[in-house]
Design an enzyme around this catalytic site. Structure first.
Site, PDB file in Angstrom:
ATOM      1  N   HIS A 201     -19.921 -23.864  60.982  1.00  0.00           N
ATOM      2  CA  HIS A 201     -20.285 -24.045  61.486  1.00  0.00           C
ATOM      3  C   HIS A 201     -19.523 -23.990  63.350  1.00  0.00           C
ATOM      4  O   HIS A 201     -18.778 -25.165  64.185  1.00  0.00           O
ATOM      5  CB  HIS A 201     -21.055 -25.398  62.238  1.00  0.00           C
TER       6      HIS A 201
ATOM      7  N   HIS B  73     -19.323 -18.461  63.361  1.00  0.00           N
ATOM      8  CA  HIS B  73     -20.637 -18.455  63.010  1.00  0.00           C
ATOM      9  C   HIS B  73     -21.455 -18.911  64.767  1.00  0.00           C
ATOM     10  O   HIS B  73     -22.394 -17.442  64.823  1.00  0.00           O
ATOM     11  CB  HIS B  73     -20.963 -19.655  62.357  1.00  0.00           C
TER      12      HIS B  73
ATOM     13  N   ASP C  13     -29.515 -16.981  63.353  1.00  0.00           N
ATOM     14  CA  ASP C  13     -28.784 -18.426  62.850  1.00  0.00           C
ATOM     15  C   ASP C  13     -28.509 -17.887  61.340  1.00  0.00           C
ATOM     16  O   ASP C  13     -27.870 -18.710  60.984  1.00  0.00           O
ATOM     17  CB  ASP C  13     -29.614 -19.518  63.035  1.00  0.00           C
TER      18      ASP C  13
HETATM   19  P1  5GP Z   1     -27.348 -24.267  61.985  1.00  0.00           P
HETATM   20  O1  5GP Z   1     -27.287 -25.432  61.172  1.00  0.00           O
HETATM   21  O2  5GP Z   1     -26.054 -23.355  61.692  1.00  0.00           O
HETATM   22  O3  5GP Z   1     -27.525 -24.236  63.075  1.00  0.00           O
HETATM   23  O4  5GP Z   1     -28.925 -24.182  60.376  1.00  0.00           O
HETATM   24  C1  5GP Z   1     -29.045 -23.725  59.720  1.00  0.00           C
HETATM   25  C2  5GP Z   1     -28.922 -24.698  58.826  1.00  0.00           C
HETATM   26  O5  5GP Z   1     -29.677 -23.965  57.809  1.00  0.00           O
HETATM   27  C3  5GP Z   1     -27.695 -25.303  58.290  1.00  0.00           C
HETATM   28  O6  5GP Z   1     -27.227 -26.661  58.242  1.00  0.00           O
HETATM   29  C4  5GP Z   1     -28.520 -25.368  56.202  1.00  0.00           C
HETATM   30  O7  5GP Z   1     -29.172 -26.024  56.472  1.00  0.00           O
HETATM   31  C5  5GP Z   1     -28.883 -24.143  56.481  1.00  0.00           C
HETATM   32  N1  5GP Z   1     -28.435 -22.584  55.964  1.00  0.00           N
HETATM   33  C6  5GP Z   1     -28.062 -21.769  56.200  1.00  0.00           C
HETATM   34  N2  5GP Z   1     -27.843 -20.891  55.701  1.00  0.00           N
HETATM   35  C7  5GP Z   1     -28.071 -21.561  54.554  1.00  0.00           C
HETATM   36  C8  5GP Z   1     -28.390 -20.776  53.133  1.00  0.00           C
HETATM   37  O8  5GP Z   1     -27.071 -19.248  52.683  1.00  0.00           O
HETATM   38  N3  5GP Z   1     -28.402 -21.938  51.941  1.00  0.00           N
HETATM   39  C9  5GP Z   1     -28.727 -22.578  51.995  1.00  0.00           C
HETATM   40  N4  5GP Z   1     -29.110 -23.737  51.203  1.00  0.00           N
HETATM   41  N5  5GP Z   1     -29.215 -23.317  53.502  1.00  0.00           N
HETATM   42  C10 5GP Z   1     -28.082 -22.793  54.923  1.00  0.00           C
HETATM   43 MN    MN Z   2     -25.787 -22.729  63.323  1.00  0.00          MN
END
Ligand code: 5GP
Ligand code: MN
Length: 277
Positions: A34, A38, A200
């Site tokens: 993060h 990203h 995202d």
């Molecule tokens: P972010 O935290 O990037 O704003 O929101 C995306 C959320 O989606 C991540 O924190 C995580 O919980 C989930 N996520 C994103 N990419 C993946 C992935 O490739 N695999 C899994 N299991 N969860 C993901």
């Molecule tokens: Mn994100």
């Protein structure tokens, strides 16, 4: 990519100053996933889906104003601003300072928005806009960032799937002349939330070797959280235990239940592009 939409704001010099200040915050924590890469990746994907020159780009079909383009691109860029590598559940269970500031619902997303908006205020990015446009910019940016909370995934997707049923019977126009101004705005904002949320999690639509690199960076961050939880004697969160989680296996359900349904809708909204490998 933002400059063409910045006319009418406090000037391009202000946009540069705002963007410079964002970089500092995106690198504030030394986290594997993060971070600034990203955030840039998500902003770039949002740009591709929304702003491409061809006629069916979502932004063109929604007849977006420059103000709306810029607000959504900045939301995408800042949606994980100053992320510290811990998920919402961790902040709630450890009663962190972010939890005390923003409460249990979408604690990180509210923090990302609040911190990024402080920069926008400090650099006076919105000073050339009338108050109504400033309010639109802020509301759209907040809504797009909140839509990246995975616990809102079903709501964001369901809203747009229901809308798609109607759009299919409307000659595929996303906004039509007989809609009221409020209806147009609501539809626009729901679709824009979907664009940022899908961007995202869009690394799973890339070729396998690219997906793999992102996935291992993400899981290294999850596992680091698990290590800290174990040290503190807390229960280790879902997907955060490096001793039991298999990265490849845990991607399959995420791909099937989260990524595919979202990108089916994105592909229908902008059919000339091929988002899924
Ligand atoms: P972010 O935290 O990037 O704003 O929101 C995306 C959320 O989606 C991540 O924190 C995580 O919980 C989930 N996520 C994103 N990419 C993946 C992935 O490739 N695999 C899994 N299991 N969860 C993901
Ligand atoms: Mn994100």
């Amino acid at each position: 990519m933002m400059q063409p939409y910045a006319k009418g704001f406090g000037g391009l010099a202000r946009l540069d100053e705002t963007l410079d200040a964002f970089w500092m915050g995106m690198r504030r924590y030394n986290v594997t996933y993060h971070n600034d890469m990203h955030c840039l990746d998500v902003a770039q994907m949002t740009f591709i889906v929304l702003c491409s020159e061809d006629l069916d780009a979502i932004g063109i079909r929604l007849k977006l104003r420059p103000l709306e383009y810029l607000s959504v691109l900045i939301a995408a860029l800042c949606h994980d601003y100053a992320h510290d590598g811990f998920n919402n559940g961790y902040h709630v269970k450890t009663e962190s300072s972010r939890f005390h500031l923003h409460g249990a619902d979408a604690v990180q997303e509210k923090y990302h928005f609040a911190e990024a908006f402080k920069i926008i205020e400090r650099t006076k990015l919105l000073c050339g806009l009338v108050p109504e446009d400033q309010a639109t910019f802020r509301r759209l940016m907040l809504g797009c960032i909140l839509s990246t909370d995975m616990s809102k995934h079903n709501d964001v997707l369901k809203n747009v799937q229901e809308m798609m049923l109607q759009i299919r019977s409307d000659q595929h126009e996303l906004v039509t002349d007989d809609m009221s101004a409020d209806e147009v705005q609501e539809r626009k904002e729901q679709l824009l939330h979907l664009v940022v949320h899908s961007s995202d999690i869009s690394f799973l639509t890339r070729p396998m070797h690219v997906q793999q690199e992102w996935a291992y960076l993400l899981f290294e961050e999850f596992f680091h959280q698990g290590d800290i939880e174990r040290e503190k004697g807390l229960p280790v969160s879902f997907l955060c235990d490096r001793e039991t989680v298999n990265v490849a296996k845990s991607q399959k359900p995420f791909l099937d239940f989260a990524v595919m349904p979202l990108f089916k809708v994105v592909s229908e909204l902008s059919p000339s592009k091929d988002y899924l490998y």
